[in-house]
Design an enzyme around this catalytic site. Structure first.
Site, PDB file in Angstrom:
ATOM      1  N   LEU A   1      35.316  43.210  49.917  1.00  0.00           N
ATOM      2  CA  LEU A   1      34.845  42.799  48.595  1.00  0.00           C
ATOM      3  C   LEU A   1      34.681  41.281  48.502  1.00  0.00           C
ATOM      4  O   LEU A   1      33.794  40.781  47.836  1.00  0.00           O
ATOM      5  CB  LEU A   1      35.826  43.266  47.517  1.00  0.00           C
ATOM      6  CG  LEU A   1      35.907  44.779  47.283  1.00  0.00           C
ATOM      7  CD1 LEU A   1      37.014  45.092  46.285  1.00  0.00           C
ATOM      8  CD2 LEU A   1      34.561  45.302  46.766  1.00  0.00           C
TER       9      LEU A   1
ATOM     10  N   GLY B   1      38.700  34.540  50.352  1.00  0.00           N
ATOM     11  CA  GLY B   1      38.979  33.268  49.688  1.00  0.00           C
ATOM     12  C   GLY B   1      40.232  32.635  50.232  1.00  0.00           C
ATOM     13  O   GLY B   1      40.794  33.078  51.236  1.00  0.00           O
ATOM     14  N   GLY B   2      40.677  31.580  49.524  1.00  0.00           N
ATOM     15  CA  GLY B   2      41.829  30.822  50.001  1.00  0.00           C
ATOM     16  C   GLY B   2      43.122  31.602  49.956  1.00  0.00           C
ATOM     17  O   GLY B   2      44.085  31.240  50.622  1.00  0.00           O
TER      18      GLY B   2
ATOM     19  N   GLY C   1      43.396  35.078  50.538  1.00  0.00           N
ATOM     20  CA  GLY C   1      43.379  36.332  51.263  1.00  0.00           C
ATOM     21  C   GLY C   1      42.000  36.959  51.353  1.00  0.00           C
ATOM     22  O   GLY C   1      41.003  36.395  50.912  1.00  0.00           O
TER      23      GLY C   1
ATOM     24  N   LYS D   1      44.194  43.766  48.719  1.00  0.00           N
ATOM     25  CA  LYS D   1      44.153  42.343  49.074  1.00  0.00           C
ATOM     26  C   LYS D   1      45.156  42.087  50.192  1.00  0.00           C
ATOM     27  O   LYS D   1      46.331  42.446  50.078  1.00  0.00           O
ATOM     28  CB  LYS D   1      44.476  41.478  47.855  1.00  0.00           C
ATOM     29  CG  LYS D   1      44.257  39.997  48.070  1.00  0.00           C
ATOM     30  CD  LYS D   1      44.396  39.257  46.745  1.00  0.00           C
ATOM     31  CE  LYS D   1      44.096  37.772  46.906  1.00  0.00           C
ATOM     32  NZ  LYS D   1      44.177  37.066  45.619  1.00  0.00           N
TER      33      LYS D   1
ATOM     34  N   ASP E   1      41.849  29.722  38.109  1.00  0.00           N
ATOM     35  CA  ASP E   1      40.674  29.829  38.982  1.00  0.00           C
ATOM     36  C   ASP E   1      39.591  30.672  38.314  1.00  0.00           C
ATOM     37  O   ASP E   1      39.013  31.566  38.941  1.00  0.00           O
ATOM     38  CB  ASP E   1      41.079  30.416  40.329  1.00  0.00           C
ATOM     39  CG  ASP E   1      40.044  30.131  41.421  1.00  0.00           C
ATOM     40  OD1 ASP E   1      39.209  29.213  41.227  1.00  0.00           O
ATOM     41  OD2 ASP E   1      40.050  30.816  42.459  1.00  0.00           O
TER      42      ASP E   1
END
Length: 624
Positions: free
Chosen positions: A29, A32-33, A35, A52, A152
């Protein structure tokens, strides 16, 4: 975290439960930072989930694990529509690596970034609907105790279904602000372009999420990353790029305020203002009384403007590039504190330099005004070791700060990995370099107070924390005590000794302050100090007897030799000083050039050399 384009395993099994749970990975999917997130199938319940994963081998530092575990802990406490439900957290060991997993319900739909890439355009009404749903989720998060800050918010972390329902995902940067209160500045987390300015300082508050939401809405309306929008300082200039109502543009501008105190005070307040219909504007009608009051108000405003111009005239002059000479001229007239207060209250910067690069503090010392020195320090005069550096140190410090500025500009304009960490390292390097310069130089303000023999001023500076045990960074390496020992009264010598300065500190020739006190006008560096020392010409006036007494009483050694050999008396000969030490030593001890005379230059021998009989080191056993 390092990027991974392969699956750790096609089937992930949790083996620590009675009935082993298995997750079959279908596809990725996102990465990113914090995982890699997979779309997976819970084979037991036949339920699609978001899995994740974080690989121990692929993280850059242990902070990633801390953030991952914090995300799982906070997700387990959340239960609200619009936040995918937390299902599980576990670890497994595969192929010599350890993996950490968070399992959540899979939010249906696509993230907003995918919607935009597919050609989707949003109207003002649609973007308001999205903003309202996200604000309602933020209200829920921020009302937790302690408040939960997502940190974020961006298009890729917001999922939208076909019918417009919104989900907020990826809590990998989540922060509880109570935790942040005690660890402020420890971590810079977020995505460049969507991060509020305070996040670059490692700080996050609920209003931080409002900035992220505002930046996301701006991206939806312009189809451009906020990082590409022109800026005025830290403020985004976006109004001419939007076709929205002025009331909505005003709301968005407040969401994107760089100063956290100027944003909406809460997500509740932001939602309330967004839902409030704009007020219709009608042309005001004024009565005769109204016009009279308006006129009087105008006169009062004009008076206030003239008063402000008077109170700020030196600030305005400085902004225009002019520096007034009035305060510096006043210093030569030995002004009162009240007169100086007049200039500073009207915007004159207490650290301004005149055309000769001399500050108000310099002039206060020049004119021996200790009360003015106290006043200037209280008003912010810089008396640090880095104030009034010698030119070489000032140029080095300027170069370091310029390099830091260039590095920060490059970081701000480009998409650089570990941007926050690099900025922090840049700040630490500047502090380290400033500390090195500070620790290798004496305080030039105190230096000037000593050479001008301003003992009252020096006491003030010492009481305000100025360090007095440094060495002047030139070829002679003089200490404050060497400089003070040239004065006849010896009062500054006594002050420095009482404050703990070593009486046996040496210059680059190996000479101690006791040598300087005895032959103060004949030392190799004496010509350089001549502009500060009055009436030092004749050899019979060379000794500072009171300084000798204070130094000997404090334990200054009378048998320390001073390197006045070939180098020393060649220097004296070039100055054509008939009373120079080498000439006297040659005549007294019949030593001839270039024979070494180091063993003759102890303080005790120099007293004999000058036929000084009223000082006897035998009376000071501590000097032996």
């Amino acid at each position: 975290m390092k990027s991974s384009s392969t699956y750790p395993s096609q089937v992930i099994a949790r083996s620590d439960t009675p009935e082993a749970l298995c997750y079959s990975i279908l596809d990725i999917l996102g990465e990113g930072g914090s995982g890699v997130t997979y779309r997976a199938l819970d084979t037991k319940n036949q339920q699609l989930v978001a899995l994740k994963a974080l690989s121990l081998h692929q993280i850059d530092d242990w902070k990633a694990i801390e953030l991952f575990e914090r995300e799982a802990k906070i997700l387990s406490t959340l239960d609200r529509d619009g936040i995918p439900k937390y299902l599980d957290y576990f670890t497994t060991d595969l192929n010599g690596d350890r993996y950490f997993y968070i399992v959540q319900e899979l939010a249906p739909g696509k993230n907003l970034l995918e919607w935009m890439r597919s050609g989707w355009r949003v109207s003002e009404a649609e973007v308001k609907t999205i903003a309202i749903q996200i604000l309602e989720i933020l209200i829920y998060l921020h009302r937790h105790y302690p408040p939960i800050v997502h940190r974020d918010l961006k298009p890729s972390n917001i999922i939208k279904t076909e019918d417009g329902k919104i989900f907020l995902v990826d809590f990998g940067a989540v922060q509880q602000t109570y935790h942040d209160t005690f660890l402020r500045g420890s971590t810079v987390v977020g995505t460049y372009g969507y991060m509020a300015p305070e996040q670059f300082r490692g700080q996050a508050v609920p209003a931080t999420d409002l900035y992220g939401l505002g930046a996301t809405i701006l991206h939806l309306l312009t189809h451009r990353s906020p990082a590409e929008i022109p800026q005025d300082g830290l403020r985004l200039n976006f109004r001419d790029r939007l076709q929205v109502s002025s009331s909505f543009a005003d709301w968005l501008e407040r969401m994107l305020e760089p100063d956290v105190g100027s944003r909406f005070s809460s997500s509740t307040k932001a939602l309330e203002v967004l839902k409030t219909p704009p007020k219709s504007k009608s042309k005001p009608k004024f009565s005769t009384l109204d016009r009279t009051l308006i006129g009087m108000t105008g006169l009062m405003v004009l008076a206030a403007i003239f008063w402000t111009l008077d109170r700020s005239k030196y600030t305005l002059l400085s902004m225009a590039g002019f520096i007034s000479n009035e305060p510096f001229k006043a210093m030569s007239e030995r002004p009162s504190v009240d007169r100086l207060k007049y200039y500073l209250d009207r915007g004159f910067n207490v650290n301004t330099l005149d055309i000769n690069r001399r500050s108000l503090m310099y002039h206060a010392i020049q004119n021996d005004l200790p009360d003015v020195v106290v006043f200037l320090i209280d008003r912010g005069a810089d008396i640090s070791d880095s104030a009034n550096l010698i030119q070489q140190q000032e140029d080095k410090l300027k170069s370091i700060r310029e390099s830091k500025k260039i590095a920060e500009e490059m970081l701000d304009k480009g998409y650089v990995a570990n941007r926050g960490k690099l900025k922090q390292e840049n700040e630490e390097r500047l502090r380290h370099e400033e500390e090195i310069i500070s620790n290798t130089s004496i305080n030039n303000i105190a230096y000037y107070a000593i050479v001008k023999n301003r003992i009252a001023v020096l006491k003030v500076l010492i009481d305000r924390g100025v360090k007095i045990d440094r060495i002047y960074p030139d070829e002679n390496r003089l200490s404050f005590l060497h400089l003070a020992s040239v004065h006849q009264d010896g009062e500054i010598v006594k002050l420095l000794l009482d404050r703990g300065v070593d009486p046996n500190i040496k210059d680059s020739f190996g000479c101690t302050p006791l040598h300087t006190a005895i032959v103060r006008n004949l030392m190799p560096y004496a010509p350089r100090l001549s502009s500060y020392i009055n009436s030092i010409n004749a050899a019979n006036d060379s000794i500072s007897k009171q300084s000798v007494v204070y130094l000997a009483s404090a334990g200054a050694k009378s048998n320390t030799t001073c390197r006045l050999n070939n180098e020393g008396y060649r220097y004296a000969d070039t100055q054509d000083r008939s009373t120079a030490i080498p000439s006297l030593i040659r005549s007294k001890y019949r030593l001839y050039y270039p024979q070494d005379i180091t063993d003759r230059t102890t303080p005790a021998n120099l007293l004999l050399l000058f036929d000084i009989t009223d000082i006897n080191f035998d009376a000071y056993p501590q000097s032996k």
